[in-house]
Each structure stands twice: as C-alpha cells, then as structure tokens.
Scaffold this motif. Structure first.
Motif, PDB file in Angstrom:
ATOM      1  N   UNK A 152       4.109 -33.350  31.543  1.00 46.69           N
ATOM      2  CA  UNK A 152       4.140 -32.501  32.626  1.00 46.69           C
ATOM      3  C   UNK A 152       2.744 -31.992  33.033  1.00 46.69           C
ATOM      4  N   UNK A 153       2.321 -31.502  34.207  1.00 48.17           N
ATOM      5  CA  UNK A 153       1.184 -31.202  34.715  1.00 48.17           C
ATOM      6  C   UNK A 153       0.569 -30.378  33.767  1.00 48.17           C
ATOM      7  N   UNK A 154       1.263 -29.421  33.468  1.00 50.91           N
ATOM      8  CA  UNK A 154       0.540 -28.372  32.402  1.00 50.91           C
ATOM      9  C   UNK A 154       1.699 -27.684  31.602  1.00 50.91           C
ATOM     10  N   UNK A 155       1.226 -26.658  30.946  1.00 52.32           N
ATOM     11  CA  UNK A 155       2.245 -25.711  29.906  1.00 52.32           C
ATOM     12  C   UNK A 155       3.439 -25.244  30.719  1.00 52.32           C
ATOM     13  N   UNK A 156       3.110 -24.712  32.107  1.00 54.86           N
ATOM     14  CA  UNK A 156       4.048 -24.106  33.082  1.00 54.86           C
ATOM     15  C   UNK A 156       5.021 -24.869  33.549  1.00 54.86           C
ATOM     16  N   UNK A 157       4.679 -26.287  33.788  1.00 57.84           N
ATOM     17  CA  UNK A 157       5.387 -27.148  34.580  1.00 57.84           C
ATOM     18  C   UNK A 157       6.424 -27.453  33.176  1.00 57.84           C
ATOM     19  N   UNK A 158       5.812 -27.635  31.919  1.00 54.16           N
ATOM     20  CA  UNK A 158       6.450 -28.023  30.934  1.00 54.16           C
ATOM     21  C   UNK A 158       7.698 -27.091  30.769  1.00 54.16           C
ATOM     22  N   UNK A 159       7.507 -25.761  30.455  1.00 51.40           N
ATOM     23  CA  UNK A 159       8.466 -24.813  30.052  1.00 51.40           C
ATOM     24  C   UNK A 159       9.491 -24.363  31.247  1.00 51.40           C
ATOM     25  N   UNK A 196       2.711 -29.280  22.612  1.00 55.61           N
ATOM     26  CA  UNK A 196       2.953 -27.671  22.349  1.00 55.61           C
ATOM     27  C   UNK A 196       3.372 -27.368  20.993  1.00 55.61           C
ATOM     28  N   UNK A 197       4.202 -28.367  20.326  1.00 53.14           N
ATOM     29  CA  UNK A 197       4.460 -27.865  18.855  1.00 53.14           C
ATOM     30  C   UNK A 197       3.178 -28.213  18.105  1.00 53.14           C
ATOM     31  N   UNK A 198       2.521 -29.036  18.357  1.00 52.49           N
ATOM     32  CA  UNK A 198       1.338 -29.331  17.629  1.00 52.49           C
ATOM     33  C   UNK A 198       0.406 -28.238  17.563  1.00 52.49           C
ATOM     34  N   UNK A 232      11.687 -28.154  31.027  1.00 54.70           N
ATOM     35  CA  UNK A 232      12.279 -28.581  29.881  1.00 54.70           C
ATOM     36  C   UNK A 232      13.010 -27.403  29.099  1.00 54.70           C
ATOM     37  N   UNK A 233      13.962 -27.098  29.166  1.00 45.78           N
ATOM     38  CA  UNK A 233      14.920 -26.021  28.491  1.00 45.78           C
ATOM     39  C   UNK A 233      14.369 -25.830  26.886  1.00 45.78           C
ATOM     40  N   UNK A 234      14.177 -27.137  26.300  1.00 37.79           N
ATOM     41  CA  UNK A 234      13.845 -26.965  24.841  1.00 37.79           C
ATOM     42  C   UNK A 234      12.778 -26.289  24.633  1.00 37.79           C
TER      43      UNK A 234
END
Length: 57
Positions: free
Chosen positions: A4-11, A45-47, A14-16
């Motif tokens: 994704x573009x960044x953290x905000x696009x990711x969350x 994100x997890x790392x 992506x519901x998980x």
C-alpha cells in the motif's frame, strides 16, 4: 504480498492490518504513525511493531 502507499492506506484497506494496529499499545501506535510512509504492508507493520515491543522485554 500486497503493498500500500503507506500505513494509512494499509489499515484503511486491510481489515486484518487495522485490527492488528488497533491491538498495539499506544506508544507503539504512535511510533509507527511517525514512520507511516515506511510501512506499506502488513509484514512491515508486524516487523516494526515487534521490534518496538522487543525492546520492552
């Protein structure tokens, strides 16, 4: 692996990842938010979260 573009696009998309991010302690979420541009997948994100919480142990 989805990127994704960044953290905000990711969350947002992506519901998980959103559930995982919400489950983290406040200080971890704040640190991750400061590096939002560097986080573009649930794996990154997890790392990053694991690196931050590992220092606490």
């Amino acid at each position: 692996m989805q990127h994704y573009e960044d953290l905000y696009g990711l969350i947002r998309q992506d519901p998980e990842a959103d559930r995982y991010f919400r489950s983290l302690p406040n200080f971890v979420r704040e640190s991750i938010s400061q590096r939002a541009q560097s986080i573009n997948s649930i794996e990154s994100l997890r790392d990053y979260a694991e690196n931050l919480t590992r220092d606490d142990e």
